[in-house]
Enzyme design. Structure first.
Site, short mmCIF file in Angstrom:
data_model
loop_
_atom_site.label_atom_id
_atom_site.label_comp_id
_atom_site.label_asym_id
_atom_site.label_seq_id
_atom_site.Cartn_x
_atom_site.Cartn_y
_atom_site.Cartn_z
N ASP A 39 47.48 -2.50 16.54
CA ASP A 39 47.46 -1.90 17.87
C ASP A 39 47.68 -0.39 17.85
O ASP A 39 47.59 0.25 18.89
CB ASP A 39 48.52 -2.56 18.76
N ASP B 146 53.59 -15.45 26.11
CA ASP B 146 53.55 -16.71 25.38
C ASP B 146 53.90 -17.90 26.28
O ASP B 146 53.17 -18.88 26.34
CB ASP B 146 54.48 -16.65 24.16
#
Length: 868
Positions: A211, A573
């Protein structure tokens, strides 16, 4: 009862390695992460524990009688339930405590007699909330189920006599956000453990998401691919565990389970030397890249900016530059997809170092390596990059074009495969004839190998991983925990399970994005039994890859909503798992005797609390969103909905805990002050309710296979979090509701052992942040209250009645209980002095005596000045 081999996963891999239930390998786990937990009586896969009984005998008997003649897949995992001798008392105690709590509420309402009515009102509200949250936490635990993969059955079914496999494809995702906060060595060890896993090389692919867009991570991945040509065959030849070189070479005396013991010592020495050189090359990369870039920039060519960052092939790096400029800085750069190792069927496309040059004999060993791909999604300030969920979705799209495996497993970069059979273990649940087709994901417990031996801050969290998650396994399945989880690609795409699925599904560009190749890959994924060899990577294909990982690709699509990992929330998540469960899918919890994965956890208190703030803040965000368990998830089972509701509101409990924890300041009031009258009966009720919850906890300890220390550490850290991180998360949520600014995503910093000779140096470093102020106030208030209580007893001993003395002792016991719960925080304050906790044991009584003497002196002084 099945044999040990069928329970724990036996057989031999393709290189003749002994199974992971081999006595040598099991005994050696005392040297690696997770061994202390196993030795303590728990852990994961102990299916033959005395408190568990096989729950699938009938199914297995029927399958055996059928002999596979019906053409169905075999049973690939074993199920165990808690024996009735333990489960029935456990359930009875839960009902008994529920009745006791209701009686207590009724008694308090009828006896609304208090010296401070506003405090009484708040305490009653707190007690009601405690009871409600306890019920939400307890109800889903009525039917714990342990499921153990049967690797022997999987090999018999999937490993064919001609050397081919029935195993489906797996795409493995690794995510890293920053090469500084998340050291490159950790990330590369994760990749190496994946490449060396016991799974067909032509059926797996590894994708690293960077990232930061940093060249150092790409070139580190290239170096890793070169070292993998030596490391991976070495692992296969000698059947070593674990297959992360950093963890393996840390073992003092690794046991050997391969078939070439005479060569092992020499091979190990050579590989160790090569690994040390590999680490040196990784450490030198920043300087190597800088020097190379300086040389190219000094040539003053007409190519681009004068301060560009250059790759080894003489081209400018399209990602983040060392000296950032517009379009080449963190947060603003083009998307990058580079195939470091091509699919094994076509051979590798790099000039990699030949491992045979190291005098190692790999003639009888498969030296091929799985496909390895570098991905750095494009970023642009005009588009929200959606944190980790955005990175995972970019990997999901890139992998769809390259390998399009039926299953996906993701790892944080600080985790590694600790058990080379782990990928096969997850596949056992996906291919099982009973619930396989309806299983969306398989979650593994999280284990850590860098935690201090006493687990001061409850990082192992075994009450949750070995208790709560087994309980959810008896419902619709465990929640997704962000790492170490295998998904069915179709479930991530938002496709319903087979029972609810419509025929002739047509993927639409409005949902998946404007990429013809991506839409075609979705259609291919719907044909779940097909395994396709990736297409050759040409310039046109590369352009398509870069498009699907661009910053704007998922704009005005369903990515992050109904497709892929969920956006706009800190706990992507939990919400992703909730969305999938809400469609009617189930999940499974995979426990193995030899821990599947290991990772690193923040052992510094401040870092640990920052992690908790993000998790708990994200949970509250979920409650105040359209993913609220009360209204979302149309196909959730009732108790599964209760469990998700508990996950979203638990931080609120901290407000009432904080209220009670600060109440000892009432000792400073000259007169007697009681929250509830009659006080003795109130305390008796409290003691009875508290005793019952710990009796329930004791039974949970039994069936979960954990220790009292695990349970106590959980209680202690919950108190620390309830006076620091959880109230902070509630405050953040209030600010979020008022300003529409979400929880700030903060990468948890990792300490490398190279930074210091002390493996636990971070444990003894105190980093003060504002959220620690309430905890400090509670600690000081209780220390002061105990001192004042001792002083009061000295002053009024001859005056107090027996009832007053009894009440004082009860109050003092409460103060001591809070002190015991905050003991880890007190150690944190001591810094490196905490290595000698005896200092705290000696220091606290001295402080109590000093406070008591000050109180007595003040009382005498005031008595002489102001007559009472």
């Amino acid at each position: 009862m099945a044999s040990p081999a069928s329970v724990a996963g036996g057989g031999e891999d393709s290189n003749g390695c002994s199974s992971l239930i081999d006595p040598l390998l099991v005994s050696r786990t005392s040297s690696i992460g997770g061994a202390e937990r196993k030795a303590a009586g728990g852990g994961g896969g102990g299916a033959k524990g005395k408190h568990w009984a096989a729950a699938d005998k009938g199914e297995r008997r029927a399958a055996k009688e059928c002999g596979g003649e019906d053409g169905r897949r075999p049973l690939l995992f074993r199920s165990y339930r808690v024996k009735g001798s333990l489960l029935h008392p456990y359930r009875a105690l839960i009902f008994a405590r529920l009745i006791a709590v209701l009686l207590f509420f009724g008694w308090r309402i009828r006896h609304n007699n208090s010296d401070i009515m506003w405090f009484w009102t708040m305490s009653v509200a707190g007690d009601v909330w405690f009871g409600f949250s306890w019920l939400l936490n307890q109800l889903p635990k009525f039917n714990p189920v342990k499921t153990i993969p049967d690797l022997t059955a999987l090999r018999q079914y999937c490993d064919l006599a001609d050397g081919s496999y029935r195993l489906p494809g797996i795409d493995v995702f690794v995510t890293t956000a920053d090469p500084i906060d998340e050291p490159v060595l950790y990330t590369m060890n994760c990749v190496l453990s994946i490449l060396a896993a016991d799974y067909p090389v032509d059926r797996s692919a590894c994708y690293l998401s960077d990232d930061s867009g940093a060249l150092i991570l790409y070139e580190a991945l290239v170096e890793t691919a070169k070292f993998a040509t030596l490391w991976v065959p070495f692992c296969r030849k000698h059947c070593i565990e674990p297959r992360s070189p950093e963890s393996y070479f840390e073992l003092e005396a690794p046991s050997y389970t391969g078939s070439a013991q005479e060569e092992f010592k020499n091979d190990s020495r050579i590989v160790h030397l090569e690994y040390d050189e590999f680490k040196v090359r990784l450490e030198a990369l920043p300087e190597t890249i800088r020097k190379r870039s300086d040389v190219y920039n000094s040539m003053k060519t007409d190519q681009g900016a004068p301060n560009a960052t250059w790759m080894a092939n003489g081209t400018q790096w399209p990602g983040t530059w060392i000296e950032p400029i517009e379009n080449h800085r963190k947060g603003h750069h083009a998307g990058i997809v580079k195939v470091v190792l091509d699919h094994p069927i076509r051979g590798h496309n790099l000039s990699l170092k030949d491992s045979t040059g190291n005098n190692l004999n790999f003639n009888a060993t498969d030296v091929r390596i799985p496909m390895l791909v570098y991905v750095s999604r494009g970023k642009n300030p005009n588009y929200d990059h959606n944190k980790k969920a955005g990175a995972l979705n970019a990997q999901l799209r890139a992998s769809a074009l390259l390998s399009n495996a039926q299953f996906i497993i993701n790892f944080d970069c600080d985790h590694y495969i600790n058990n080379s059979q782990a990928l096969r273990a997850a596949i056992c649940f996906m291919l099982d004839q009973r619930e396989g087709d309806n299983t969306a994901f398989v979650q593994f417990p999280q284990r850590f190998d860098n935690v201090d031996p006493k687990d001061r801050y409850g990082n192992h969290n075994r009450v949750f991983f070995d208790g709560t998650m087994l309980a959810l396994n008896g419902l619709q399945g465990p929640s997704y925990l962000g790492t170490g989880c295998m998904f069915r690609r179709l479930a991530l795409y938002g496709i319903d399970p087979p029972h609810w699925r419509q025929d002739n599904i047509t993927p639409e560009s409005s949902k998946f994005g404007n990429s013809i190749l991506l839409l075609e890959s979705v259609l291919e994924a719907l044909n779940q039994d097909r395994f396709a060899t990736p297409s050759p990577v040409n310039d046109i294909f590369v352009n398509e890859l870069e498009m699907v990982v661009s910053a704007s690709f998922d704009k005005e699509t369903d990515w992050g909503k109904g497709v892929g990992y969920i956006y706009d929330i800190a706990t992507e998540d939990i919400v992703t798992g909730f969305r999938i469960h809400g469609q009617g899918w189930r999940s499974m919890y995979c426990t193995m005797e030899h821990d599947a994965f290991c990772g690193t956890a923040p052992i510094n208190l401040t870092e640990r609390l920052h992690q908790i703030v993000r998790w708990s803040g994200g949970s509250l965000e979920m409650f105040f969103s359209h993913n609220n368990p009360l209204i979302g998830g149309r196909r959730l089972q009732p108790l599964q909905r209760v469990s998700y509701l508990n996950m979203t509101i638990y931080p609120v409990t901290s407000l009432f805990i904080l209220l009670y924890a600060i109440s000892p300041v009432m000792w400073l009031i000259p007169d007697e002050v009681y929250i509830q009258r009659p006080f003795t009966r109130y305390v008796v009720y409290l003691l009875m309710i508290i005793l019952m919850i710990h009796m329930i906890g004791w039974l949970e300890i039994k069936w979960a296979g954990i220790t009292w220390l695990d349970y106590w550490r959980n209680e202690q850290f919950f108190m620390i979090g309830s006076t620091s991180a959880y109230p902070t998360a509630v405050l953040h949520m209030v600010v979020n509701l008022l300003t529409k600014k979400g929880i700030h995503f903060r990468v948890t910093s990792k300490q490398t052992t190279a930074d210091t000779n002390d493996k636990f140096a971070d444990l003894y470093e105190m980093r003060w942040v504002p959220m620690l102020i309430p905890t400090m106030v509670v600690l000081v208030a209780n220390i002061g209250a105990i001192g004042v209580a001792i002083g009061k007893m000295a002053v009024y001993m001859g005056v107090w009645t027996i009832a007053q003395k009894r009440h004082a002792i009860m109050g003092l016991l409460f103060n001591m209980w809070v002190m015991f719960l905050l003991y880890p925080f007190a150690l944190a304050i001591m810094g490196r002095w905490a290595k000698r906790p005896i200092i705290l044991v000696v220091l606290l009584p001295i402080i109590f005596v000093i406070v008591a003497l000050v109180y007595v002196a003040t009382h005498i002084l005031l008595a002489n000045i102001i007559p009472f």
